[in-house]
Design a protein around this motif. Sequence first.
Motif, PDB file in Angstrom:
ATOM      1  N   SER A 144      50.590  11.169 106.379  1.00  0.00           N
ATOM      2  CA  SER A 144      51.736  11.550 107.208  1.00  0.00           C
ATOM      3  C   SER A 144      51.639  13.036 107.496  1.00  0.00           C
ATOM      4  CB  SER A 144      53.023  11.219 106.449  1.00  0.00           C
ATOM      5  OG  SER A 144      54.115  11.895 107.018  1.00  0.00           O
ATOM      6  N   LYS A 159      68.810   9.860 108.118  1.00  0.00           N
ATOM      7  CA  LYS A 159      68.032  10.233 109.313  1.00  0.00           C
ATOM      8  C   LYS A 159      68.376  11.657 109.667  1.00  0.00           C
ATOM      9  CE  LYS A 159      65.163  10.081 112.318  1.00  0.00           C
ATOM     10  NZ  LYS A 159      64.882  11.415 112.151  1.00  0.00           N
ATOM     11  N   SER A 193      52.513  15.849 101.685  1.00  0.00           N
ATOM     12  CA  SER A 193      52.184  17.179 101.160  1.00  0.00           C
ATOM     13  C   SER A 193      50.812  17.224 100.482  1.00  0.00           C
ATOM     14  CB  SER A 193      53.254  17.611 100.150  1.00  0.00           C
ATOM     15  OG  SER A 193      54.533  17.470 100.718  1.00  0.00           O
ATOM     16  N   GLY A 224      56.057  11.498  97.535  1.00  0.00           N
ATOM     17  CA  GLY A 224      55.834  11.772  96.115  1.00  0.00           C
ATOM     18  C   GLY A 224      54.542  11.238  95.541  1.00  0.00           C
ATOM     19  N   ASP A 271      53.376  16.360 109.182  1.00  0.00           N
ATOM     20  CA  ASP A 271      54.688  16.875 109.598  1.00  0.00           C
ATOM     21  C   ASP A 271      54.527  18.252 110.235  1.00  0.00           C
ATOM     22  OD1 ASP A 271      56.546  14.815 108.170  1.00  0.00           O
ATOM     23  OD2 ASP A 271      55.147  15.449 106.611  1.00  0.00           O
ATOM     24  N   SER A 303      58.480  10.422 116.029  1.00  0.00           N
ATOM     25  CA  SER A 303      59.470  11.486 116.275  1.00  0.00           C
ATOM     26  C   SER A 303      59.838  11.622 117.756  1.00  0.00           C
ATOM     27  CB  SER A 303      58.999  12.856 115.772  1.00  0.00           C
ATOM     28  OG  SER A 303      58.705  12.828 114.399  1.00  0.00           O
ATOM     29  N   ASP A 307      61.854  15.408 116.153  1.00  0.00           N
ATOM     30  CA  ASP A 307      62.517  14.449 115.273  1.00  0.00           C
ATOM     31  C   ASP A 307      64.016  14.355 115.565  1.00  0.00           C
ATOM     32  OD1 ASP A 307      62.885  12.806 112.829  1.00  0.00           O
ATOM     33  OD2 ASP A 307      63.844  14.609 112.039  1.00  0.00           O
TER      34      ASP A 307
HETATM   35  O1  1PR Z   1      55.144  15.016 101.033  1.00  0.00           O
HETATM   36  O2  1PR Z   1      53.915  13.052 100.225  1.00  0.00           O
HETATM   37  O3  1PR Z   1      56.156  13.582  99.309  1.00  0.00           O
HETATM   38  O4  1PR Z   1      55.879  12.726 101.607  1.00  0.00           O
HETATM   39  C1  1PR Z   1      57.152  12.957 102.105  1.00  0.00           C
HETATM   40  C2  1PR Z   1      57.344  12.097 103.292  1.00  0.00           C
HETATM   41  O5  1PR Z   1      58.717  12.176 103.673  1.00  0.00           O
HETATM   42  C3  1PR Z   1      56.516  12.532 104.483  1.00  0.00           C
HETATM   43  O6  1PR Z   1      55.984  11.388 105.102  1.00  0.00           O
HETATM   44  C4  1PR Z   1      57.531  13.208 105.410  1.00  0.00           C
HETATM   45  O7  1PR Z   1      57.230  12.913 106.764  1.00  0.00           O
HETATM   46  C5  1PR Z   1      58.825  12.556 105.016  1.00  0.00           C
HETATM   47  N1  1PR Z   1      59.979  13.463 105.118  1.00  0.00           N
HETATM   48  C6  1PR Z   1      60.238  14.478 104.286  1.00  0.00           C
HETATM   49  N2  1PR Z   1      61.399  15.058 104.656  1.00  0.00           N
HETATM   50  C7  1PR Z   1      61.856  14.403 105.714  1.00  0.00           C
HETATM   51  C8  1PR Z   1      63.103  14.695 106.432  1.00  0.00           C
HETATM   52  O8  1PR Z   1      63.405  14.095 107.458  1.00  0.00           O
HETATM   53  N3  1PR Z   1      63.888  15.647 105.937  1.00  0.00           N
HETATM   54  N4  1PR Z   1      61.090  12.532 107.003  1.00  0.00           N
HETATM   55  C9  1PR Z   1      60.958  13.405 106.018  1.00  0.00           C
HETATM   56  C10 1PR Z   1      60.223  12.368 107.916  1.00  0.00           C
HETATM   57  C11 1PR Z   1      60.191  11.779 110.077  1.00  0.00           C
HETATM   58  C12 1PR Z   1      60.006  10.379 110.425  1.00  0.00           C
HETATM   59  C13 1PR Z   1      61.117   9.940 111.315  1.00  0.00           C
HETATM   60  C14 1PR Z   1      60.569  10.094 112.701  1.00  0.00           C
HETATM   61  C15 1PR Z   1      61.260   9.284 113.725  1.00  0.00           C
HETATM   62  N5  1PR Z   1      60.969  11.864 108.942  1.00  0.00           N
HETATM   63  O9  1PR Z   1      59.906   9.575 109.326  1.00  0.00           O
HETATM   64  O10 1PR Z   1      61.417   8.660 110.960  1.00  0.00           O
HETATM   65  O11 1PR Z   1      60.588  11.462 113.039  1.00  0.00           O
HETATM   66  O12 1PR Z   1      62.569   9.691 113.853  1.00  0.00           O
HETATM   67  P1  1PR Z   1      63.342   9.486 115.232  1.00  0.00           P
HETATM   68  O13 1PR Z   1      62.854   8.222 115.837  1.00  0.00           O
HETATM   69  O14 1PR Z   1      64.779   9.342 114.826  1.00  0.00           O
HETATM   70  O15 1PR Z   1      63.071  10.697 116.048  1.00  0.00           O
HETATM   71  P2  1PR Z   1      55.249  13.665 100.489  1.00  0.00           P
END
Ligand code: 1PR
Length: 535
Positions: free
Chosen positions: A388, A245, A352, A319, A390, A486, A460
Motif C-alpha cells: 500500500s 473514513k 510503512s 501493522g 500512501d 482515493s 482521499d
Molecule cells: O503502515 O503497514 O501499518 O499500514 C497502514 C495502512 O492503513 C496503509 O495501507 C494506509 O494506507 C492505511 N491508512 C493509514 N491511515 C489511514 C487514514 O486514512 N488515516 N487509510 C489509512 C488509508 C486510504 C484508503 C481509502 C481510499 C479511498 N485510507 O484506504 O480507502 O483513499 O477512499 P475514498 O474512496 O473515500 O476517497 P501500515
Amino acid sequence: SAGDSVVTLLDYGAGNVRSVRNAIRHLGFDVKDVQTPEDILNANRLVFPGVGAFAAAMDVLNKNGMAEALCSYIEKDRPFLGICLGLQLLFESSEEKGPVKGLGLIPGVVGRFDSSNGFRVPHIGWNALQIRKDSLILDDVGSNHVYFVHSYRAMPSDENKEWVSSSCNYGDNFIASVRRGNVHAVQFHPEKSGDVGLSILRRFLYPKAQLTKKPTERKALKLAKRVIACLDVRTNDKGDLVVTKGDQYDVREHTKENEVRELGKPVELARQYYKDGADEVSFLNITGFRDFPLGDLPMLQVLRYTSENVFVPLTVGGGIRDFTDANGRKYSSLEVASEYFRCGADKISIGSDAVYAAEEYLRTGVKSGNSSLEQISRVYGNQAVVVSIDPRRVYLKNPEDVGFKTIRVTNPGPNGEEFAWYQCTVSGGREGRPIGAYELAKAVEELGAGEILLNCIDCDGQKKGFDIDLIKLISDAVSIPVIASSGAGSAEHFSEVFRKTNASAALAAGIFHRKEVPIQSVKEHLLNEGIEVRI
Ligand code: 1PR
C-alpha cells in the motif's frame, strides 16, 4: 450414511484454506482433515486446495506418503477436486523454482506466464472460461467470470487433451480446469468466485443433483477490471472496532469532541458489499502502525466472521512488521501475516514497513531478504503480498529540484507549478519519507510485491476523481497489477481511470459507505462503456 455429508480436506498448512472450509460448510458438509495417507484412501470426496510454492508442497506430500496415496486415489477414479496448486501438482513437473517433479498424472509442464507481452504477472482477478468439453461441475458457469490468482500455468497439448475441460485466455490460452471421470481440478478459486464459485463446489459435492439448463456459451473475454470496496478500520474512543473514513487521512470529526468518524460495523459492511457485487473487500487497520495487530484480537475476529460467508478475496493491512511486546516477546512480521492468513485473509497489505524496506534496498543495492515484504512473499508467494503506497503530491516549479521521478502535472499547482513528485509517507500519512512513489513501486516489485494499492492523500475522501497522473505513472512503471485508490466520487471516475491508465482495479470507500454510488451502478456504467467487468 454419515460419511455422505463429509468432505475430506488435504491441508498441509501452507496458507489460507479457511475459505475452502467455510464454503464447504456453507454448502452443508462437514470437513474432515487428512492426518494419514489412509485418510486419503478412505475418503468419499477429497478436496485438495494447494497453496504456497510447488516445491514446498511436493516436499510435504513426498515426505509422509501422501503423494502415493493421492495417486492411487485418483487412479481409482474416486471423487477429487484440486484447486489452484492442487491442479498444478497433478502435472509432470513445474518450472517454479525448479524444475520440480509433480505427481505426473497429467502430461505437461507447469510454466510461468510471460509478462513481456504486456500481461501483468501474477494473473490476478476475474476471468471468463472457454468450456472445451462436458465438465459437469462447470455447468452453471457459462459466461460468468471466476477468480484467478497465480503466476504459473499449464498449457493444453495433444498429450493432455483428454483431460482439459476448459481454458482461459491471458496472453496464453492456458488450462483453467481438467476433468476425467470423477477427478476434477481447477486453476481458479471457486471458494473466492462468489455465487458462481459456490455453484461449482455444489456440483462437485452433489453430482447427482438435477441439472439445470446449460447456460449459453460465449467466447472467453478479457480479464475483468475489478471494483474493490475498502474498509478503513480502527477502534473508536470507546474501544469498539468501527469502519471509519478520512478526508485526506483525517478521520476525526471536526466537532468539540473530535471523535472518530463512524460509518458502520466492519463485518456487516463487508457482507453488504459482497452481496452488492464487490470483486474484493479490503480491510485496512489504520492504526496498526502503533497498535500491535496480534494484540488486536477484534481484527482477527472480524476476518474470521467475514470469511464465513464472503466468498470473494479478502485483503487485510495495517501493522505488518516485526514487533516486541511489553513483555519482551518478539513477533516477526511473518507471524503476524500468518495469523491474518489463518483467520481468512487471502492477501496482506504492507504500508510503512515496505517504505523502510525499499529505502534500504535503494541505499544498499542488495536485497537483504529480511524485510517483511521479502519474507512473506517467499513463504506465501508474491500474489499474497500487496504494498500500500500512501503518497502526497509535492508541486515543483522546476523538475530538477528533487532527485526523484517528477511528472508534468495535468492541472498546475496553487502557484502555477507545472511539475510534481509524489512523496511516500509512513504511519498513516503522518511522516513524509525521502522516497517517491515511482521509486518505491519499482523497488517493491523487485522485492517481491505481487500487487500495488495506490492511494493518494491529496485525493482521499475528496470525491473529485482519482489522481490520473499518479496512477498512469505507477501503472506504466511496473508489471504487477496496480489498484487505483482515493478520490472516487462517481461511476464516471471509474471509467475514467480505466480508460486513461493501466490500473487493473479501482478501489473506493466513502461513496460506498455513504450509499452515494452503489457498486452495482459502477459495474453497469463500466459495462455500458465497454469495459470488461464481472456482473
Ligand atoms: O503502515 O503497514 O501499518 O499500514 C497502514 C495502512 O492503513 C496503509 O495501507 C494506509 O494506507 C492505511 N491508512 C493509514 N491511515 C489511514 C487514514 O486514512 N488515516 N487509510 C489509512 C488509508 C486510504 C484508503 C481509502 C481510499 C479511498 N485510507 O484506504 O480507502 O483513499 O477512499 P475514498 O474512496 O473515500 O476517497 P501500515
